[in-house]
Design an enzyme around this catalytic site. Structure first.
Site, PDB file in Angstrom:
ATOM      1  CG  HIS A 130      -1.044  -9.989   6.986  1.00  0.00           C
ATOM      2  ND1 HIS A 130      -1.200  -9.103   5.953  1.00  0.00           N
ATOM      3  CD2 HIS A 130      -0.384  -9.311   7.973  1.00  0.00           C
ATOM      4  CE1 HIS A 130      -0.648  -7.946   6.284  1.00  0.00           C
ATOM      5  NE2 HIS A 130      -0.149  -8.040   7.511  1.00  0.00           N
ATOM      6  CD  GLU A 131       0.800 -10.071  11.447  1.00  0.00           C
ATOM      7  OE1 GLU A 131       2.008  -9.763  11.536  1.00  0.00           O
ATOM      8  OE2 GLU A 131      -0.091  -9.237  11.201  1.00  0.00           O
ATOM      9  CG  HIS A 134       4.717  -9.003   7.958  1.00  0.00           C
ATOM     10  ND1 HIS A 134       4.807  -8.130   6.907  1.00  0.00           N
ATOM     11  CD2 HIS A 134       3.542  -8.716   8.581  1.00  0.00           C
ATOM     12  CE1 HIS A 134       3.749  -7.349   6.885  1.00  0.00           C
ATOM     13  NE2 HIS A 134       2.956  -7.683   7.887  1.00  0.00           N
ATOM     14  CD  GLU A 201       1.094  -4.215   7.203  1.00  0.00           C
ATOM     15  OE1 GLU A 201       0.230  -5.122   7.162  1.00  0.00           O
ATOM     16  OE2 GLU A 201       2.026  -4.204   8.023  1.00  0.00           O
TER      17      GLU A 201
END
Length: 280
Positions: A130-131, A134, A201
């Site tokens: 997930h990070e 970004h 997100e």
């Protein structure tokens, strides 16, 4: 081009807020001083905002603290054809993770000791994916600038309130200074953070799902963080934690009811629901 436009627009809006609080602080002279300060701040934040966020969180280089984090990130970056980011950890029981930096070549990823205590390796991999989402989407710059400028606006607003407004205005000006500095400027900065947070997100969740092929481990990690938050008394964030809350994997300071409207993240239920839709 889209990222450049979004970054320019955000910096322009926050610069306007900076000038508004400057006017409340010192009239036209205060507004001009705030404009100059904002110009200098924008320049330094473009190049050094990630370092500021790392310092705000008191993050330390990962070193040999959690070798599984480095191993997982190396595997994921190789799979996604991304540069290896710098890795950090934050000594806090609050479970979370974040990414920052102005580009994939200048990225940093951090985990907290709290999240390392409660997640298994599959869940940790999903959170790190997930990070890296970004990083892949290049949306860290706008979020990092939002964190640092919003924090600066909040501090300047507090100063304006303490000094009671501009010296060249009558009592009406003092009332304006109190309203703008104590309420409007911090809320406006928070709303801008929210605008750049919620959609990114969802996109990062989707990236984690796509690179791992499933969303069950990310959903499990989200649920563990939600359960942890429910098991402890409400935590009051420090100014630095509040300013950078939108950078985090999950907002551990958001509450239900009316305050949920001002959360920097979608609800855990909404994120898990979207992951389940992707699994169909």
């Amino acid at each position: 081009m889209k990222q450049i436009f979004k970054t320019t627009l955000l910096m322009a809006i926050l610069t306007g807020l900076f000038m508004m609080v400057g006017y409340a602080f010192g009239g036209q002279q205060g507004m001009l001083m705030a404009l100059g300060l904002a110009a200098v701040s924008n320049f330094f934040m473009y190049f050094f905002s990630s370092s500021l966020v790392i310092k705000m969180q008191d993050a330390q280089p990962l070193g040999n603290r959690y070798p599984q984090v480095e191993r997982i990130v190396r595997e994921l970056t190789a799979q996604a054809n991304l540069p290896m980011p710098k890795l950090y950890y934050v000594e806090t029981p609050i479970p979370n993770a974040f990414a920052t930096g102005r580009s994939p070549q200048h990225a940093a990823v951090a985990v907290t000791t709290g999240i390392m205590d409660i997640l298994n390796e599959d869940e940790l991999r999903a959170v790190l994916a997930h990070e890296l989402g970004h990083v892949k989407h290049r949306d860290m710059l706008i979020s990092t600038i939002a964190a640092t400028l919003a924090g600066a606006i909040s501090y300047l607003a507090q100063l304006a309130f303490l000094f009671g407004g501009s010296s060249d205005d009558d009592d009406g000006g003092n009332v304006f200074a109190m309203i703008a500095s104590l309420i409007l400027a911090p809320i406006a900065a928070m709303l801008i953070q929210m605008a750049v947070s919620r959609s990114r997100e969802y996109a990062a969740d989707q990236y984690s799902h796509s690179i791992l092929g499933a969303g069950d481990n990310l959903a499990s990690a989200l649920m563990k963080l939600e359960n942890w938050k429910a098991s402890v008394p409400p935590i009051a964030p420090s100014p630095s934690q509040e300013a950078s809350a939108h950078l985090m994997f999950s907002n551990m300071f958001s509450l239900g009811g009316l305050q949920a409207l001002f959360s920097t993240h979608p609800s855990t239920e909404a994120r898990i629901a979207r992951l389940k839709e992707l699994d169909k």
